[in-house]
Design a protein around this motif. Structure first.
Motif, PDB file in Angstrom:
ATOM      1  N   UNK A  34       0.825  -1.213   0.000  1.00  0.00           N
ATOM      2  CA  UNK A  34       0.000   0.000   0.000  1.00  0.00           C
ATOM      3  C   UNK A  34       0.857   1.260   0.000  1.00  0.00           C
ATOM      4  N   UNK A  35       0.428   2.227  -0.766  1.00  0.00           N
ATOM      5  CA  UNK A  35       1.159   3.487  -0.839  1.00  0.00           C
ATOM      6  C   UNK A  35       1.276   4.141   0.525  1.00  0.00           C
ATOM      7  N   UNK A  36       0.209   4.117   1.303  1.00  0.00           N
ATOM      8  CA  UNK A  36       0.252   4.789   2.615  1.00  0.00           C
ATOM      9  C   UNK A  36       1.153   4.060   3.608  1.00  0.00           C
ATOM     10  N   UNK A  37       1.395   2.783   3.392  1.00  0.00           N
ATOM     11  CA  UNK A  37       2.323   2.028   4.240  1.00  0.00           C
ATOM     12  C   UNK A  37       3.756   2.526   4.032  1.00  0.00           C
ATOM     13  N   UNK A  38       4.147   2.656   2.763  1.00  0.00           N
ATOM     14  CA  UNK A  38       5.493   3.151   2.477  1.00  0.00           C
ATOM     15  C   UNK A  38       5.644   4.609   2.902  1.00  0.00           C
ATOM     16  N   UNK A  39       4.595   5.411   2.680  1.00  0.00           N
ATOM     17  CA  UNK A  39       4.645   6.812   3.103  1.00  0.00           C
ATOM     18  C   UNK A  39       4.789   6.922   4.613  1.00  0.00           C
ATOM     19  N   UNK A  40       4.106   6.048   5.331  1.00  0.00           N
ATOM     20  CA  UNK A  40       4.186   6.021   6.794  1.00  0.00           C
ATOM     21  C   UNK A  40       5.608   5.736   7.250  1.00  0.00           C
ATOM     22  N   UNK A  41       6.239   4.736   6.647  1.00  0.00           N
ATOM     23  CA  UNK A  41       7.616   4.405   7.016  1.00  0.00           C
ATOM     24  C   UNK A  41       8.567   5.551   6.684  1.00  0.00           C
ATOM     25  N   UNK A  42       8.355   6.184   5.521  1.00  0.00           N
ATOM     26  CA  UNK A  42       9.237   7.285   5.123  1.00  0.00           C
ATOM     27  C   UNK A  42       9.156   8.456   6.092  1.00  0.00           C
ATOM     28  N   UNK A  43       8.011   8.607   6.750  1.00  0.00           N
ATOM     29  CA  UNK A  43       7.838   9.698   7.711  1.00  0.00           C
ATOM     30  C   UNK A  43       8.787   9.560   8.892  1.00  0.00           C
ATOM     31  N   UNK A  44       9.044   8.319   9.308  1.00  0.00           N
ATOM     32  CA  UNK A  44       9.857   8.074  10.502  1.00  0.00           C
ATOM     33  C   UNK A  44      11.294   7.674  10.187  1.00  0.00           C
ATOM     34  N   UNK A  45      11.553   7.335   8.935  1.00  0.00           N
ATOM     35  CA  UNK A  45      12.873   6.821   8.566  1.00  0.00           C
ATOM     36  C   UNK A  45      13.747   7.948   8.041  1.00  0.00           C
ATOM     37  N   UNK A  91       7.305  10.802  -0.117  1.00  0.00           N
ATOM     38  CA  UNK A  91       8.600  10.738   0.560  1.00  0.00           C
ATOM     39  C   UNK A  91       9.458   9.568   0.139  1.00  0.00           C
ATOM     40  N   UNK A  92       9.021   8.825  -0.885  1.00  0.00           N
ATOM     41  CA  UNK A  92       9.750   7.648  -1.356  1.00  0.00           C
ATOM     42  C   UNK A  92      10.249   7.890  -2.779  1.00  0.00           C
ATOM     43  N   UNK A  93      11.192   7.079  -3.217  1.00  0.00           N
ATOM     44  CA  UNK A  93      11.847   7.276  -4.506  1.00  0.00           C
ATOM     45  C   UNK A  93      11.616   6.058  -5.393  1.00  0.00           C
ATOM     46  N   UNK A  94      10.970   6.270  -6.532  1.00  0.00           N
ATOM     47  CA  UNK A  94      10.741   5.185  -7.486  1.00  0.00           C
ATOM     48  C   UNK A  94      12.023   4.921  -8.268  1.00  0.00           C
ATOM     49  N   UNK A  95      12.424   3.667  -8.346  1.00  0.00           N
ATOM     50  CA  UNK A  95      13.653   3.309  -9.073  1.00  0.00           C
ATOM     51  C   UNK A  95      13.338   2.448 -10.298  1.00  0.00           C
ATOM     52  N   UNK A  96      12.106   2.559 -10.805  1.00  0.00           N
ATOM     53  CA  UNK A  96      11.744   1.840 -12.029  1.00  0.00           C
ATOM     54  C   UNK A  96      12.652   2.262 -13.180  1.00  0.00           C
ATOM     55  N   UNK A  97      13.283   1.297 -13.845  1.00  0.00           N
ATOM     56  CA  UNK A  97      14.104   1.541 -15.027  1.00  0.00           C
ATOM     57  C   UNK A  97      15.235   2.532 -14.748  1.00  0.00           C
ATOM     58  N   UNK A  98      15.694   2.554 -13.499  1.00  0.00           N
ATOM     59  CA  UNK A  98      16.739   3.501 -13.103  1.00  0.00           C
ATOM     60  C   UNK A  98      17.829   2.790 -12.318  1.00  0.00           C
ATOM     61  N   UNK A  99      18.966   3.460 -12.230  1.00  0.00           N
ATOM     62  CA  UNK A  99      20.017   3.063 -11.303  1.00  0.00           C
ATOM     63  C   UNK A  99      20.271   4.258 -10.397  1.00  0.00           C
ATOM     64  N   UNK A 100      20.071   4.072  -9.112  1.00  0.00           N
ATOM     65  CA  UNK A 100      20.342   5.133  -8.148  1.00  0.00           C
ATOM     66  C   UNK A 100      21.551   4.732  -7.313  1.00  0.00           C
ATOM     67  N   UNK A 101      22.198   5.736  -6.757  1.00  0.00           N
ATOM     68  CA  UNK A 101      23.375   5.472  -5.945  1.00  0.00           C
ATOM     69  C   UNK A 101      23.209   6.138  -4.588  1.00  0.00           C
ATOM     70  N   UNK A 102      23.429   5.368  -3.535  1.00  0.00           N
ATOM     71  CA  UNK A 102      23.362   5.899  -2.184  1.00  0.00           C
ATOM     72  C   UNK A 102      24.621   5.500  -1.439  1.00  0.00           C
TER      73      UNK A 102
END
Length: 205
Positions: free
Chosen positions: A38-49, A71-82
């Motif tokens: 669920x979108x709101x589940x990930x948004x909830x986690x992003x609020x505290x993380x 507050x989350x980052x979609x990585x579809x068809x992407x390469x992200x670096x952290x």
């Protein structure tokens, strides 16, 4: 350096939702969703993380079109670096009824090729994230839960440390293992949650 990564997929974990306490995220560097949450589940986690929450879309995530996880980052068809960790993402499942996040093997192979070019420019991939598994490797026998053969092209080319997916629930009757190995790549079924801690060679975490 040691990295702490929390993989999620398919069903919210009650310990991170109904019975959430902020200290349950202590020590985690990255959260990665492998889809169908669920979108709101990930948004909830992003609020505290404090770190990034990355995600790919599952075949049941049509609601993300109008309500993406805030507050989350979609990585579809992407390469992200952290912090030196390169993470590549390809969501969706095998096409079984024409959904917007469903793909034929041919379609997914085109996505893999494009992602391969992007990843090559960055010098490789450390974590490959998908919703579906690879064909014949802990996937299902029915069309909706079959994996993609072309994922092996990506895995063989880059040899990532981790390949994380969801889609095939461990609670199904497939007798799915949580962890597997493919030529030295750790394969993780992220159903609900899986916390990984380990060494990321040449990383800067």
């Amino acid at each position: 350096m040691v990295a702490h990564i929390l993989f999620l997929a398919d069903e919210p974990d009650k310990g991170l939702w109904d019975f959430f306490e902020k200290d349950k995220l202590d020590g985690i560097d990255i959260i990665i969703s492998c889809g169908d949450l669920p979108s709101n589940y990930l948004s909830f986690l992003a609020t505290f993380f404090k770190g990034p929450v990355y995600y790919v879309r599952g075949n049941h995530d049509e609601h993300y079109e109008n309500n993406p996880p805030e507050g989350c980052i979609c990585i579809e068809d992407r390469v992200v670096e952290y912090e030196g960790i390169r993470i590549a993402g390809l969501g969706g499942s095998m096409d079984y009824k024409g959904g917007i996040y469903q793909y034929t093997e041919k379609d997914m192979k085109k996505r893999v090729r494009r992602l391969t070019r992007k990843a090559s420019r960055l010098g490789g991939v450390d974590i490959f994230v998908s919703h579906s598994p690879a064909a014949g490797m802990n996937d299902g026998t029915d069309l909706p839960h079959q994996g993609f053969r072309c994922f092996y092209d990506f895995l063989d080319h880059f040899k990532p440390k981790i390949f994380a997916h969801g889609h095939v629930h461990i609670s199904y009757s497939y007798k799915q293992p949580r962890l597997d190995d493919y030529k030295g790549t750790l394969v993780v079924n992220a159903f609900q949650k899986y916390a990984w801690e380990g060494e990321m060679e040449n990383m800067k975490l």
